[in-house]
Design a protein around this motif. Sequence first.
Motif, mmCIF file in Angstrom:
data_model
loop_
_atom_site.group_PDB
_atom_site.id
_atom_site.type_symbol
_atom_site.label_atom_id
_atom_site.label_comp_id
_atom_site.label_asym_id
_atom_site.label_seq_id
_atom_site.Cartn_x
_atom_site.Cartn_y
_atom_site.Cartn_z
ATOM 1 N N ASP A 85 48.461 41.921 44.766
ATOM 2 C CA ASP A 85 48.928 43.194 45.318
ATOM 3 C C ASP A 85 49.226 44.103 44.121
ATOM 4 N N HIS A 86 48.314 45.020 43.845
ATOM 5 C CA HIS A 86 48.440 45.822 42.629
ATOM 6 C C HIS A 86 49.715 46.667 42.604
ATOM 7 N N SER A 87 50.248 46.960 43.798
ATOM 8 C CA SER A 87 51.451 47.802 43.822
ATOM 9 C C SER A 87 52.653 47.042 43.258
ATOM 10 N N LYS A 88 52.589 45.711 43.296
ATOM 11 C CA LYS A 88 53.708 44.936 42.768
ATOM 12 C C LYS A 88 53.505 44.534 41.302
ATOM 13 N N CYS A 89 52.270 44.618 40.840
ATOM 14 C CA CYS A 89 51.965 44.120 39.489
ATOM 15 C C CYS A 89 52.555 45.050 38.435
ATOM 16 N N PRO A 92 56.311 37.168 37.952
ATOM 17 C CA PRO A 92 57.740 37.461 38.141
ATOM 18 C C PRO A 92 58.012 38.365 39.333
ATOM 19 N N THR A 93 56.988 39.036 39.870
ATOM 20 C CA THR A 93 57.243 39.989 40.950
ATOM 21 C C THR A 93 56.632 39.557 42.275
ATOM 22 N N GLY A 94 56.033 38.409 42.290
ATOM 23 C CA GLY A 94 55.414 37.960 43.546
ATOM 24 C C GLY A 94 54.179 38.753 43.920
ATOM 25 N N ALA A 95 53.524 39.337 42.941
ATOM 26 C CA ALA A 95 52.348 40.156 43.233
ATOM 27 C C ALA A 95 51.127 39.308 43.583
ATOM 28 N N ILE A 96 51.139 38.051 43.133
ATOM 29 C CA ILE A 96 49.967 37.197 43.371
ATOM 30 C C ILE A 96 50.284 36.201 44.487
ATOM 31 N N GLN A 97 49.391 36.112 45.425
ATOM 32 C CA GLN A 97 49.525 35.150 46.522
ATOM 33 C C GLN A 97 48.318 34.231 46.508
ATOM 34 N N MET A 98 48.540 32.980 46.937
ATOM 35 C CA MET A 98 47.406 32.076 47.101
ATOM 36 C C MET A 98 47.066 32.018 48.587
ATOM 37 N N VAL A 99 45.797 32.214 48.890
ATOM 38 C CA VAL A 99 45.404 32.137 50.294
ATOM 39 C C VAL A 99 44.301 31.098 50.452
ATOM 40 N N VAL A 157 42.904 52.965 35.989
ATOM 41 C CA VAL A 157 44.022 52.245 35.367
ATOM 42 C C VAL A 157 43.610 50.806 35.097
ATOM 43 N N LYS A 158 44.314 50.207 34.170
ATOM 44 C CA LYS A 158 44.064 48.787 33.909
ATOM 45 C C LYS A 158 44.731 47.958 34.988
ATOM 46 N N ALA A 159 44.076 46.897 35.386
ATOM 47 C CA ALA A 159 44.653 46.055 36.424
ATOM 48 C C ALA A 159 44.207 44.614 36.229
ATOM 49 N N ILE A 160 44.993 43.742 36.830
ATOM 50 C CA ILE A 160 44.648 42.313 36.786
ATOM 51 C C ILE A 160 43.650 42.007 37.901
ATOM 52 N N ASP A 161 42.671 41.205 37.560
ATOM 53 C CA ASP A 161 41.738 40.719 38.587
ATOM 54 C C ASP A 161 41.416 39.260 38.236
#
Lengths: 340, 396, 311
Positions: free
Chosen positions: C244-248, C301-308, C280-284
């Motif tokens: 979730d890029h908004s949390k990253c 640290p922000t819970g931006a990544i989820q495993m599905v 913008v730079k972002a994680i992928d």
Amino acid sequence: MKVKVEVRGLQLPGARPGAAVEAAYEYADFDLPEQELFLPGHGLCASCTIGVIARHMLKVLGPDTIVVNPTGCAEVSTVTYPRTNWAVPWIHVAFGNGGSVASGIEAAIKVLKRRGVIDPNRKINVVVFAGDGGTADIGFQALSGMLERRHRVIYVMYDNEGYMNTGIQRSGTTPLFASATTSPAGKKIPGNLTHKKPMALIAAAHGIPYSATANPAYLPDMLEKFRKAAEIDGPSFIHVLQSCQPGWRFEPKYAIKVLELATETGYWVNYEIEDGKFRITVTVPRRKPVECFLKLQGRFKHLGKEEIAFLQKVIDEDVKRLNEMAGGEFIGPLDPEAKC
Amino acid sequence: MTLQLELGKVRQKRIALTGNHAVALAAKMARVEVIAAYPITPQTPAVERLAEFVNNGELDAEYIPVEGEHSALSAVVGASAMGARVFTATSSQGLGFMYEILPIAVGLRLPVVMGIATRAYSAPINVWGDYSDVMSMRELGWIIYMVSNVQEAFDTTIQAFRVGEDPSVHLPVAVAYDGFWISHVLQPLEVPEDEEDVMRYAPITRSWRKLDVDNPASLGAVGTPEWYFEIRYAAYKALEDSIKVVLEADALYGKMFGRSYGLGSGYKLEDADVAIVTYGSIYGLARKAVDALRAEGIRAGALKIRLLRPWPADFLRRRLDGVDKVVVVDRAFNHGGLVGPVATELAATLARPIYSAYATIGMRATDSAALKKAAERVAKGEVEPMRPFNIGLRGP
Amino acid sequence: MRIESVWIGRGGQGIVTAVYIVAHASIADGFYAIANPEFGAERRGAPVKAFLTITDYFEDSPEPIKNPDVAVFLDDKLIDTMRVVVEAVKPGGYVIVSSGKGPEEVAGIIGRKDVNIAVVDGIGLALKHVGLAVPNGPMVGVFAKVMGLPRLESIKEAIASQLGKAVEQNFAAAVEAYKTAVVIPAAEAGSAKISVEIPTTSAFLTGDYELVGWDQIPEGGLVYPGSSLRYKTGSWRVEKPIIDHSKCIMCRRCWLFCPDDAVLEVWREAKGPGGRVVRVKAIDFSYDYCKGCGICAQVCPTGAIQMVREL
């Protein structure tokens, strides 16, 4: 853990693996190069922290590095004909000879520089990347010889606390009471009955300029140790704890968490011995109970209160001794109420 | 390999050395770059001499005083992988301790050169010379020479560097010389006066696959079942084909230094009815025995095998096909086997029954009279073919 | 009688135990069986295969199976990786798949109308009964259902002997799979001839390569950097990370701790001030190599990544 990364400068667009990160840590002046020298597409288990250690080791040591990789998980998982994950020269010869193969390479570099075959001003690192079996057990003699002869070799021991490559048998660094296939948690004997070999202290006893322990969960500390080792004119030894999902039996996502707990409980103390001076490099103000570390892992599932209390006592004593060596209470007292 | 050479005999001088010191001198004159060795009787004086060369500044090399033979071979394998010309030496138990690394040097295609002052395997512990050590490494892929005197030990060690480092070979080479009977025997020998002549003969090719930071690669990959066969076969084939290079290198050595040895040598075989086949220092005794037998009217001959690997089958057939009775004097037991180790291979080569004798086991003394007696028994039909008999054993 | 089966799974899914259990149970039922797992340097998550032959006469030499009667996939994502196995099944044979997808969708992925298809959510059942994503028990149950052997009682005995623990739970998973697996019968007979054979190579351990002759291989088996990029370990994955890029906050802990070098920094388009599109730079993630271990989500640290779960 307090790693804060700040990005310097702009990066080029691109989507190649791990590209374009130039990072500095708040308390160590590290420029982590974007260049990956340990490339993806390897056969290590999902969550295996060998990948983390190898990647960062090469980021610090750079492309002018020759890797000697004795038999073990890292070796069989990364170089299977016709593929290799290593973008630096790499060699595997056998299981118990990392120290001596590296000795030969280092000696060859010296003489080839003198004879003008290799540029005498070029600094080439020779690093042994060996597991606990290849270091503390079958490779012990070769390691000792290499240290004693003072070859300029960086010896990195990734310690997953067992012979994981052959299917989780105990080794000389398997901790007390851990269940392994040759030290199973039985009805009569509760797992492994021996204590872990303190390899960094054993290495230091050879009088080498640099010996250290490290934990990949504490990356800046580990990277700083690789950097110091590379700068030293002589042998160096770094004993790195490496979490192993099938061997320790934790959920894969906890591969880093379990390593953090190892240090937070005082089970694993990060220290260094530089020119004989002992220093604890990652302080822990108050220790969590060892149970926090144990309960994530299936290999300790069989332990009862009594064994856990005994393990706690062993850790208390180890911590006390290391604090004494460091001349202060760098690893704080046990906080029995601490949350895991 | 093409090499511009000014042929013709080079200037040489006549000196006296033990076998160990001759081998050490040969390695020094070939300007080895890394030496790693662990002392063991009877090899010790060879590596002591090399350490002296290095510490006196006569040889610009790194001498690694390793903590055991496993590490000795490992270290020279590492150094060779880095591109250096390397040398080690050992005997008996030391070779046994190295055993794990022996086939690896082959698989990695590294031109390690090793001197073996031959010695019996324990137990009982016995520091004296027989060939049980050498015979235990035949199947691993090394080029193996067995020499018969100090001069040949010196010359063959120099040839070993040229052969092993040849771009069509790239294999490790062992030069075996009798523990004590060559290693500690002082003999006259001719050696080149100028090291440059040796280096012209055996320049360091550095043509093998190396560790190079400018051209990184991984050496020693896992070979899964669908690759191991091919990778190992390449080494197998290289060893088989190396016999040509062995002969060429020997011939060129002859042109430059005036001495060559071939794959072995024969003595009075042309009209022989019985031939004594052996190896190492006792070939001279066999020749004396032949002369004594001939004096008694028995048409005897002798043959020594110089190249154990690759096995010189054509050479042996050419020399022995016409000889009625062939007796191999083996110097190592082939425990549980039909006949002695070399006898087994020779019988297969000649495709007929031959005679097999064991002698010098644990360096039990022998002499030309004993060999003569053995050949006499063979000639007179007193022993059975393909059933070993012993020369010098007490008891029934 | 002779039933030849090939079992495809990943290291850690219990494939070796699965074929041992079926072999053991078949032997208990009075048949003969050879369970012949392929052992290698494979690690947890890497594709592995095992052969299992059940006969009513004695046979003692294990032989690679080239055209199986039954192919069992412990993971539907391996169908694409190991498509050759699907294609090599004899017409009229069986393809048994563990999948969270619907049976018709699985049949579509298999894409053969001349084989019988059986589908069960093996991982779901294993999680339900055993609490582990190890679908071997359910797949043993489905095998017994479609083949009519071995008997369930024998399977229980085999589980007890081969596993020695969690016997009731594993058996319950096998029984539920036996009862609930959906079987889609072959719609057509198919041609009797099949041109594809399961190769005896294990290219799936290293990525694709050409099998060249001994004279084409670099001396000493030397290999050069870059060769590992062909080895797409993304197929090992059961769960995948999404961000979730908004949390990253771009702290890059995920990048630092990824053992597979599968976290990328890429440029992406985002809404800037005044609705302008900015880069913008972002994680992928590099799903070619991500093994789905979940470290990135755990260290975030922000819970931006989820495993599905990736179906």
